[in-house]
Design an enzyme around this catalytic site. Sequence first.
Site, PDB file in Angstrom:
ATOM      1  N   SER A 140       0.743  -1.269   0.030  1.00 53.62           N
ATOM      2  CA  SER A 140       0.072   0.004  -0.119  1.00 53.62           C
ATOM      3  C   SER A 140       0.816   1.281   0.101  1.00 53.62           C
ATOM      4  O   SER A 140       1.538   1.569  -1.013  1.00 53.62           O
ATOM      5  CB  SER A 140      -0.882  -0.023   1.339  1.00 53.62           C
ATOM      6  OG  SER A 140      -1.892   0.746   1.007  1.00 53.62           O
ATOM      7  N   ARG A 173     -10.737   6.732  -5.803  1.00 57.74           N
ATOM      8  CA  ARG A 173      -9.684   6.688  -4.876  1.00 57.74           C
ATOM      9  C   ARG A 173      -9.676   8.097  -4.479  1.00 57.74           C
ATOM     10  O   ARG A 173      -9.421   8.513  -3.196  1.00 57.74           O
ATOM     11  CB  ARG A 173      -8.459   6.041  -5.205  1.00 57.74           C
ATOM     12  CG  ARG A 173      -8.093   4.776  -4.919  1.00 57.74           C
ATOM     13  CD  ARG A 173      -9.332   3.677  -5.068  1.00 57.74           C
ATOM     14  NE  ARG A 173      -9.808   3.483  -6.324  1.00 57.74           N
ATOM     15  CZ  ARG A 173     -10.566   2.624  -6.691  1.00 57.74           C
ATOM     16  NH1 ARG A 173     -11.239   1.813  -5.614  1.00 57.74           N
ATOM     17  NH2 ARG A 173     -11.013   2.210  -7.852  1.00 57.74           N
ATOM     18  N   ASP A 191      -9.491  -6.471  -3.699  1.00 59.54           N
ATOM     19  CA  ASP A 191      -9.037  -5.267  -3.341  1.00 59.54           C
ATOM     20  C   ASP A 191      -9.759  -4.122  -3.976  1.00 59.54           C
ATOM     21  O   ASP A 191      -9.612  -3.766  -4.844  1.00 59.54           O
ATOM     22  CB  ASP A 191      -7.380  -4.954  -3.526  1.00 59.54           C
ATOM     23  CG  ASP A 191      -6.676  -3.910  -2.925  1.00 59.54           C
ATOM     24  OD1 ASP A 191      -7.456  -3.085  -2.088  1.00 59.54           O
ATOM     25  OD2 ASP A 191      -5.579  -3.920  -2.683  1.00 59.54           O
ATOM     26  N   HIS A 220      -7.719  -5.888   0.312  1.00 61.38           N
ATOM     27  CA  HIS A 220      -6.506  -5.297   0.663  1.00 61.38           C
ATOM     28  C   HIS A 220      -5.445  -5.710   1.618  1.00 61.38           C
ATOM     29  O   HIS A 220      -4.304  -5.655   1.417  1.00 61.38           O
ATOM     30  CB  HIS A 220      -6.853  -3.665   0.970  1.00 61.38           C
ATOM     31  CG  HIS A 220      -5.768  -2.775   0.960  1.00 61.38           C
ATOM     32  ND1 HIS A 220      -5.224  -2.507  -0.160  1.00 61.38           N
ATOM     33  CD2 HIS A 220      -5.196  -1.874   1.952  1.00 61.38           C
ATOM     34  CE1 HIS A 220      -4.184  -1.351   0.099  1.00 61.38           C
ATOM     35  NE2 HIS A 220      -4.265  -1.207   1.397  1.00 61.38           N
TER      36      HIS A 220
END
Length: 221
Positions: free
Chosen positions: A46, A79, A169, A197
């Site tokens: 990440s 996002r 994810d 995720h």
Amino acid sequence: MITLDNRGIPPTSECPEGFTLQDMVGDVAGLVEHLGIGPCRVVGTSLGAFITQELALSRPDLVRRAVLIATRGRTDMLRAAITRAEIELHDAGVELPARYAAVVRALKSLSPRTLDDGEAMADWLDLFELSPAAGPGQRAQMDLSTLDHRLGAYRGIRVPCQVIAFADDLITPAHLAREVADAIPGAEYELIEGCGHYGYLEDPATVNKVMVEFLTGAVAR
């Protein structure tokens, strides 16, 4: 294996005045140089993957091989909206009930396979509920989630890289991770099914297997 606590997260300084992604890249480079272990194998997930891919680009002398887990090279509409919403919620001073925050985190971070497993979910929700509330350092890290479009720059990465994506994810979806693998010359791409995720925790055996094979050069692909 050496791990580090990124700036923003105690016991490392929270740096409430803010910091940049390049500051965090400099932190990792400084640690590698301080320990005298470069070039070394670097693994990030990440935000840690954002740091790792920038380190591979700017300091290839320090990186032997890099594994980028749950990464992306740009910020798409959803996002960006998620990041803005989380920042607005934090800055409004709203403190969500711990159990509610745990449920939201589970829905964002875990796969349907895990969400449908009642016994596993009891443990996950307890873990998330015990997690500390976001502090000033985590607020500073939120700004870094709006990643600049870096795919063009990543074509300049020359160290061997592996991108690991998780099929379920929602935070860094697999198609955005695939873009990173396609941009980096010669990068390997692994898609792991049935994981969200936190796939490295949902299916550590599979993640560790493909990662160790790449890091040791055990499998030629």
